[in-house]
Design a protein around this motif. Structure first.
Motif, PDB file in Angstrom:
ATOM      1  N   LEU A   1      41.291  45.455  37.130  1.00  0.00           N
ATOM      2  CA  LEU A   1      40.928  44.045  37.269  1.00  0.00           C
ATOM      3  C   LEU A   1      40.542  43.456  35.914  1.00  0.00           C
ATOM      4  N   TYR A   2      39.812  44.227  35.107  1.00  0.00           N
ATOM      5  CA  TYR A   2      39.392  43.734  33.794  1.00  0.00           C
ATOM      6  C   TYR A   2      40.592  43.469  32.877  1.00  0.00           C
TER       7      TYR A   2
ATOM      8  N   LEU B   1      46.484  41.985  40.386  1.00  0.00           N
ATOM      9  CA  LEU B   1      45.067  42.286  40.202  1.00  0.00           C
ATOM     10  C   LEU B   1      44.804  43.784  40.135  1.00  0.00           C
ATOM     11  N   ARG B   2      45.742  44.577  40.635  1.00  0.00           N
ATOM     12  CA  ARG B   2      45.638  46.028  40.526  1.00  0.00           C
ATOM     13  C   ARG B   2      47.034  46.619  40.654  1.00  0.00           C
TER      14      ARG B   2
ATOM     15  N   GLU C   1      40.071  50.710  39.887  1.00  0.00           N
ATOM     16  CA  GLU C   1      40.411  49.346  40.315  1.00  0.00           C
ATOM     17  C   GLU C   1      39.658  48.304  39.493  1.00  0.00           C
TER      18      GLU C   1
ATOM     19  N   ALA D   1      40.246  38.117  43.509  1.00  0.00           N
ATOM     20  CA  ALA D   1      39.599  38.851  42.411  1.00  0.00           C
ATOM     21  C   ALA D   1      38.133  39.116  42.727  1.00  0.00           C
TER      22      ALA D   1
ATOM     23  N   LEU E   1      38.005  41.858  45.499  1.00  0.00           N
ATOM     24  CA  LEU E   1      38.310  43.169  44.921  1.00  0.00           C
ATOM     25  C   LEU E   1      37.122  43.691  44.120  1.00  0.00           C
ATOM     26  N   ALA E   2      36.492  42.830  43.341  1.00  0.00           N
ATOM     27  CA  ALA E   2      35.341  43.258  42.532  1.00  0.00           C
ATOM     28  C   ALA E   2      34.189  43.701  43.425  1.00  0.00           C
TER      29      ALA E   2
ATOM     30  N   ALA F   1      43.583  42.462  33.995  1.00  0.00           N
ATOM     31  CA  ALA F   1      44.481  41.476  34.602  1.00  0.00           C
ATOM     32  C   ALA F   1      44.440  40.170  33.817  1.00  0.00           C
TER      33      ALA F   1
ATOM     34  N   LEU G   1      46.976  42.451  46.696  1.00  0.00           N
ATOM     35  CA  LEU G   1      46.275  42.593  45.418  1.00  0.00           C
ATOM     36  C   LEU G   1      47.210  42.968  44.278  1.00  0.00           C
TER      37      LEU G   1
END
Length: 318
Positions: free
Chosen positions: A177-178, A52-53, A173, A153, A156-157, A180, A47
């Motif tokens: 993600l927001y 993504l994080r 996290e 993604a 992860l969400a 990224a 990730l």
């Protein structure tokens, strides 16, 4: 000199957690291949490699397998000396999507998933969709397969949303993600995957925040999976346990239903220790905890029954 080296070689080598996780990713991938199973490494170090994080230490390895390979992979782990982590009676009795394994010589768990909560399409369809887009990731000099960036993604969400209210790490996290960066093609892929996996409904707020245009689901969500998800959305930590016990009671064979019901009413000492390891080990404290849990379950029952009825009948509430 040779004798000294031989003594050193025979000494047990203790891996650090990060070393163990990296090796376990490669090892479990090889194990799955050896029994003819498909497996995708999900979450974990990939990730942050995918931006993504932020980098974060992992203490376990998660693999997603198609439902038809789930038992085969779990049996292969047991055959290789891994043991299923001890869990409470409820976690064994209620329908579950994963099993966790530990080994005395490894510093990390291996979690095997037959499906991932929040993907509401048929689990085999979800796996095939993710598998078709899988990419190679190197762990311990071994080529492993993991979901591509848009697929990761979504995973992860879904993972962060399950407990974002109770855990600051998962809220963080989601925030990462927001932030990224996503190319237009990736935005389109996320929207398409959300439709194919029937995860647009659970991820509605996330997709809106990411600026992703969602498509109508091209695959109808399996009713039992969708129903279970909708029920759980309406519950919280104080009522979820009661719902899980109702799931366990419903799934149990007729001859086992009295046992499940009694274990819900009066958990064993072993279950209490697994659920509340800090609980004082005297009879008075244990019985007080049992009475507290029973009262909590009884008071939660009307809300759980109402949530189940609303979702079965399609009743709309304000």
């Amino acid at each position: 000199m040779c004798e000294s080296i031989n003594r050193m070689v025979r000494q047990p080598v203790r891996l650090s957690t990060s070393e163990g996780v990296d090796l376990a990713n490669a090892w479990v991938t090889r194990l799955a291949r050896s029994v003819g199973a498909r497996a995708l490494l999900i979450k974990g170090a990939a990730l942050h490699r995918l931006q993504l994080r932020q980098p974060r230490a992992s203490s376990d390895v998660d693999i997603l397998v198609p439902p038809e390979d789930f038992v085969k992979v779990c049996q292969a782990l047991i055959g290789a000396g891994w043991q299923e982590r001890r869990v409470s009676f409820l976690l064994k009795a209620a329908p579950n999507h994963s099993r966790s394994f530990i080994h005395a010589d490894w510093p990390c768990d291996i979690d095997v998933h037959s499906h991932y909560p929040g993907f509401l399409a048929d689990p085999s369809t979800v796996f095939d969709t993710l598998w078709a887009r899988a990419e190679i990731e190197r762990f311990a000099a071994q080529d492993c397969l993991r979901p591509d960036r848009p697929s990761s993604a979504l995973i992860l969400a879904l993972h962060s949303l399950r407990s974002a209210e109770g855990f600051a790490r998962h809220r963080q996290e989601l925030s990462e993600l927001y932030k990224a960066p996503f190319a237009p093609a990736e935005h389109a892929a996320i929207g398409m995957l959300a439709a194919l996996t029937a995860s647009a409904e659970p991820l509605d707020a996330v997709l809106t925040t990411l600026g992703v245009d969602t498509l109508p689901p091209s695959i109808p969500a399996g009713r039992p999976i969708r129903e279970a998800w909708r029920i759980q959305v309406g519950l919280n930590g104080s009522t979820m346990g009661t719902y899980r016990w109702m799931q366990a009671l419903r799934a149990a064979p007729l001859t086992q239903k009295p046992t499940v019901l009694w274990r819900a009413i009066w958990p064993t000492d072993e279950d209490l220790l697994l659920i509340r390891p800090e609980l004082p080990q005297d009879r008075r404290a244990r019985n007080a905890e049992r009475r507290h849990r029973l009262w909590k379950g009884i008071t939660a029952l009307p809300r759980v029954v109402w949530s189940i009825w609303v979702n079965k009948t399609g009743l709309k509430t304000k």
